[in-house]
Design a protein around this motif. Structure first.
Motif: not given
Length: 199
Positions: A1-7, A53-58, A106-110
């Motif tokens: 995941x890019x820019x992880x701290x911001x996520x 899972x529950x997804x939180x979109x970053x 293209x998506x990233x999520x927690x």
């Protein structure tokens, strides 16, 4: 995941709308989260699967939708940065989903698993207040949208969507927005043309 701290900063700010966390509590919450991603057009849930899972979109945009017996799509929601999404019934009741969740970008999520969801409540009980608020708002939004579908014209529903989600409108295809509004892409095109002529 890019820019992880911001996520993680993004999800902490989301949670802070309803509850305050100490640095120690943030660390514990972070330990319960898993990082995930999906390429454009990739599915993260399909009908018949039980969502874990529950997804939180970053980053990116997800589409939650079902398909009727005639093959028509019915979009329940679009989830972009700072949105939570998933299939609550499948997640909570452990029953097969009736929904697709598909990445439109293209998506990233927690991700918060069902097991960690329960542990979170045990170890940080204040999260019960957070999720109560989150789910109440989701229910209110669902009821409001249902009432709009009964009482408002397609043009009125389109204008409400533009006013409520201006950051989403330019990121999705016309056919997806039409499926959200419950109309055909052709009819949506007519509405857009009419509105642009009146500007």
């Amino acid at each position: 995941m890019q820019d992880l701290p911001n996520a993680y900063d993004l999800i902490y700010k989301n949670v802070a709308r309803f509850i305050d966390l100490t640095d120690e509590e943030k660390g514990l919450f972070k330990s319960f989260l898993k990082e995930g991603n999906a390429k454009r057009t990739e599915f993260i849930l399909q009908p018949g699967e039980i969502t874990n899972y529950e997804y939180f979109v970053v980053k990116g945009c997800l589409k939650v939708y079902s398909v009727d017996n005639n093959g028509a799509e019915h979009v329940s929601m679009f989830a972009i940065e700072d949105f939570w999404t998933g299939d609550m019934a499948s997640f909570m009741l452990r029953q097969p989903s009736t929904y697709f969740i598909k990445a439109l970008e293209d998506s990233e999520f927690l991700m918060l698993s069902k097991q960690n969801f329960e542990r979170l409540f045990e170890e940080l009980p204040k999260f019960e207040r957070f999720y109560r608020n989150l789910y109440q708002r989701s229910l209110v939004s669902y009821i409001s949208r249902t009432n709009q579908g009964i009482s408002l014209t397609a043009e009125e529903r389109y204008e409400i969507f533009l006013n409520k989600y201006p950051q989403i409108a330019n990121r999705i295809k016309q056919k997806d927005l039409a499926a959200y509004l419950g109309i055909t892409p052709e009819f949506l095109s007519m509405i857009r043309s009419k509105i642009s002529k009146n500007l």
